[in-house]
Design a protein around this motif. Structure first.
Motif, PDB file in Angstrom:
ATOM      1  N   ASP A   1      23.922  49.207  37.134  1.00 26.12           N
ATOM      2  CA  ASP A   1      24.901  47.481  37.198  1.00 26.12           C
ATOM      3  C   ASP A   1      25.712  46.493  35.488  1.00 26.12           C
ATOM      4  O   ASP A   1      24.733  47.232  34.883  1.00 26.12           O
ATOM      5  CB  ASP A   1      24.027  46.562  37.321  1.00 26.12           C
ATOM      6  N   ALA A   2      26.303  46.495  36.108  1.00 22.29           N
ATOM      7  CA  ALA A   2      27.181  46.083  34.217  1.00 22.29           C
ATOM      8  C   ALA A   2      27.546  44.671  35.572  1.00 22.29           C
ATOM      9  O   ALA A   2      28.079  44.338  36.638  1.00 22.29           O
ATOM     10  CB  ALA A   2      28.506  46.595  34.975  1.00 22.29           C
ATOM     11  N   LEU A   3      26.758  43.810  34.441  1.00 24.79           N
ATOM     12  CA  LEU A   3      26.872  42.617  35.469  1.00 24.79           C
ATOM     13  C   LEU A   3      27.560  41.189  33.969  1.00 24.79           C
ATOM     14  O   LEU A   3      26.901  41.304  32.764  1.00 24.79           O
ATOM     15  CB  LEU A   3      25.383  41.886  35.307  1.00 24.79           C
ATOM     16  N   LEU A   4      27.979  40.192  34.225  1.00 25.23           N
ATOM     17  CA  LEU A   4      28.798  39.467  33.895  1.00 25.23           C
ATOM     18  C   LEU A   4      28.731  37.605  34.445  1.00 25.23           C
ATOM     19  O   LEU A   4      28.259  37.644  35.601  1.00 25.23           O
ATOM     20  CB  LEU A   4      30.224  38.779  33.603  1.00 25.23           C
ATOM     21  N   HIS A   5      27.709  37.218  34.223  1.00 24.16           N
ATOM     22  CA  HIS A   5      26.954  36.048  34.441  1.00 24.16           C
ATOM     23  C   HIS A   5      26.034  35.915  35.195  1.00 24.16           C
ATOM     24  O   HIS A   5      26.261  35.537  36.374  1.00 24.16           O
ATOM     25  CB  HIS A   5      27.721  34.723  35.231  1.00 24.16           C
ATOM     26  N   GLY A   6      25.467  37.163  35.277  1.00 21.79           N
ATOM     27  CA  GLY A   6      24.960  37.640  36.850  1.00 21.79           C
ATOM     28  C   GLY A   6      25.416  38.724  37.739  1.00 21.79           C
ATOM     29  O   GLY A   6      24.790  37.961  38.792  1.00 21.79           O
ATOM     30  N   ARG A   7      27.004  38.597  37.809  1.00 24.61           N
ATOM     31  CA  ARG A   7      27.515  38.928  38.544  1.00 24.61           C
ATOM     32  C   ARG A   7      28.378  40.144  38.933  1.00 24.61           C
ATOM     33  O   ARG A   7      29.039  40.551  37.377  1.00 24.61           O
ATOM     34  CB  ARG A   7      28.697  37.653  39.090  1.00 24.61           C
TER      35      ARG A   7
ATOM     36  N   TRP B   1      34.608  40.786  40.169  1.00 22.05           N
ATOM     37  CA  TRP B   1      35.454  39.881  39.266  1.00 22.05           C
ATOM     38  C   TRP B   1      36.926  39.922  40.123  1.00 22.05           C
ATOM     39  O   TRP B   1      37.393  40.704  39.710  1.00 22.05           O
ATOM     40  CB  TRP B   1      35.167  39.343  38.194  1.00 22.05           C
ATOM     41  N   PRO B   2      37.340  39.230  40.608  1.00 23.29           N
ATOM     42  CA  PRO B   2      38.662  39.503  40.975  1.00 23.29           C
ATOM     43  C   PRO B   2      39.875  39.879  39.168  1.00 23.29           C
ATOM     44  O   PRO B   2      39.180  39.228  38.490  1.00 23.29           O
ATOM     45  CB  PRO B   2      39.563  37.798  41.582  1.00 23.29           C
ATOM     46  N   VAL B   3      40.823  39.885  39.025  1.00 24.34           N
ATOM     47  CA  VAL B   3      41.335  40.116  38.070  1.00 24.34           C
ATOM     48  C   VAL B   3      41.858  39.140  37.290  1.00 24.34           C
ATOM     49  O   VAL B   3      41.589  39.300  35.598  1.00 24.34           O
ATOM     50  CB  VAL B   3      42.746  41.095  38.424  1.00 24.34           C
TER      51      VAL B   3
ATOM     52  N   LEU C   1      38.972  37.393  35.840  1.00 23.94           N
ATOM     53  CA  LEU C   1      37.800  38.004  34.715  1.00 23.94           C
ATOM     54  C   LEU C   1      38.157  37.908  33.646  1.00 23.94           C
ATOM     55  O   LEU C   1      37.913  38.059  32.397  1.00 23.94           O
ATOM     56  CB  LEU C   1      38.096  40.082  35.024  1.00 23.94           C
ATOM     57  N   ALA C   2      40.285  38.031  33.639  1.00 20.08           N
ATOM     58  CA  ALA C   2      40.638  38.214  31.864  1.00 20.08           C
ATOM     59  C   ALA C   2      41.075  36.132  31.577  1.00 20.08           C
ATOM     60  O   ALA C   2      40.020  36.331  30.238  1.00 20.08           O
ATOM     61  CB  ALA C   2      42.601  37.706  32.521  1.00 20.08           C
ATOM     62  N   LEU C   3      40.251  35.358  32.119  1.00 20.17           N
ATOM     63  CA  LEU C   3      39.532  34.536  31.968  1.00 20.17           C
ATOM     64  C   LEU C   3      38.117  34.645  31.453  1.00 20.17           C
ATOM     65  O   LEU C   3      37.602  33.013  30.865  1.00 20.17           O
ATOM     66  CB  LEU C   3      39.139  33.223  33.022  1.00 20.17           C
ATOM     67  N   GLN C   4      37.854  35.424  31.539  1.00 19.89           N
ATOM     68  CA  GLN C   4      35.935  35.187  31.047  1.00 19.89           C
ATOM     69  C   GLN C   4      35.941  36.877  29.421  1.00 19.89           C
ATOM     70  O   GLN C   4      34.566  36.132  28.840  1.00 19.89           O
ATOM     71  CB  GLN C   4      35.096  35.736  32.052  1.00 19.89           C
ATOM     72  N   ARG C   5      36.713  37.399  29.662  1.00 21.00           N
ATOM     73  CA  ARG C   5      36.639  38.320  28.374  1.00 21.00           C
ATOM     74  C   ARG C   5      37.821  39.037  28.070  1.00 21.00           C
ATOM     75  O   ARG C   5      38.958  39.155  28.605  1.00 21.00           O
ATOM     76  CB  ARG C   5      35.026  39.778  29.141  1.00 21.00           C
TER      77      ARG C   5
END
Length: 256
Positions: free
Chosen positions: A61-67, A72-74, A77-81
């Motif tokens: 698994d690869a998770l960002l904020h546990g999700r 993540w919609p594109v 995701l662009a607002l997060q990383r």
């Protein structure tokens, strides 16, 4: 323990019959600068791409904020990383300013705010004087700094940099890593792929050393950059001494 900002759980990536990454687990928190180091082909760029969500692991698994990153919609995701890739080539006649401003596209349009943020990024990476230049006329180092500025203007909590210092002169290497450390101090999670162990030692809070797709060492620069570990991973004898002014390990290659 709080949920990590970014996490990998037993993540593996295969290319044919070969594991490029093999059962890698990482927890990455905000407010830290993490350097990924290791020999050529160790899996550093692949690991960064998995953390970015650009490559989905074949296992784990690869998770960002546990999700899961794949969920993540594109645009979200662009607002997060933000990602600075190794390839900085732009094949159209955009100006440096136009290329940097592209990093603002995920955000709602705000001309005054966007201009201010772009100006700040141009100054941060020392390309303000090149703002009107066609990006196709830039040197390798100038193109790399432009690519970094484009990532910076996204203003994301996660900043992923793949060999940002590779094409830079000494001054701009130091300036880039100093900026990266300041971004981490401001609360971002900054992950940077580096080949220079001494830059990693000087600026990183944490070093993750890879070897053949696996984590060979993970810890502070002093914990990771030991003679024994470097000799085993890089097949190169070294001396590790104290930097005379920075108080960090200094890696010096030595004869066989």
């Amino acid at each position: 323990m709080s949920t990590p900002l970014l996490a990998l759980r037993n993540a593996s990536v295969r290319r044919g019959n070969r594991h490029v990454l093999a059962d890698v687990s990482l927890h990455l928190q905000a407010g830290s600068l993490i350097a990924l180091v290791g020999p050529n082909g160790a899996g550093k760029s692949t690991l960064l791409a998995v953390l970015a969500g650009d490559i989905a692991p074949d296992h784990g698994d690869a998770l960002l904020h546990g999700r899961a990153l794949a969920e993540w919609p594109v645009r979200e995701l662009a607002l997060q990383r933000a990602v600075m890739a190794q390839d900085h080539a732009v094949h159209f006649a955009f100006s440096v300013r136009e290329v940097v401003a592209m990093g603002r596209l995920p955000h709602p349009a705000d001309p005054a705010e966007d201009t201010r943020i772009v100006d700040e990024a141009l100054t941060e990476v020392d390309v303000s004087a090149l703002a009107a230049r066609d990006v196709q006329t830039l040197s390798g180092g100038e193109a790399a700094r432009t690519s970094l500025a484009r990532a910076l203007v996204q203003r994301t909590p996660v900043l992923l940099l793949d060999e940002p210092t590779a094409a830079l002169d000494l001054r701009h290497q130091e300036r880039t890593l100093h900026s990266a450390r300041e971004f981490a101090r401001q609360g971002r999670c900054v992950v940077v792929v580096l080949h220079d162990l001494n830059l990693a030692s000087a600026y990183a809070d944490r070093i993750v050393m890879l070897c053949e797709g696996r984590i060979a060492a993970d810890g502070t620069p002093r914990e990771v950059l030991t003679r024994e570990t470097i000799a085993q991973v890089y097949a190169q004898p070294v001396q590790v001494i104290e930097h005379p002014t920075r108080g960090v390990p200094l890696v010096v290659p030595c004869d066989e």
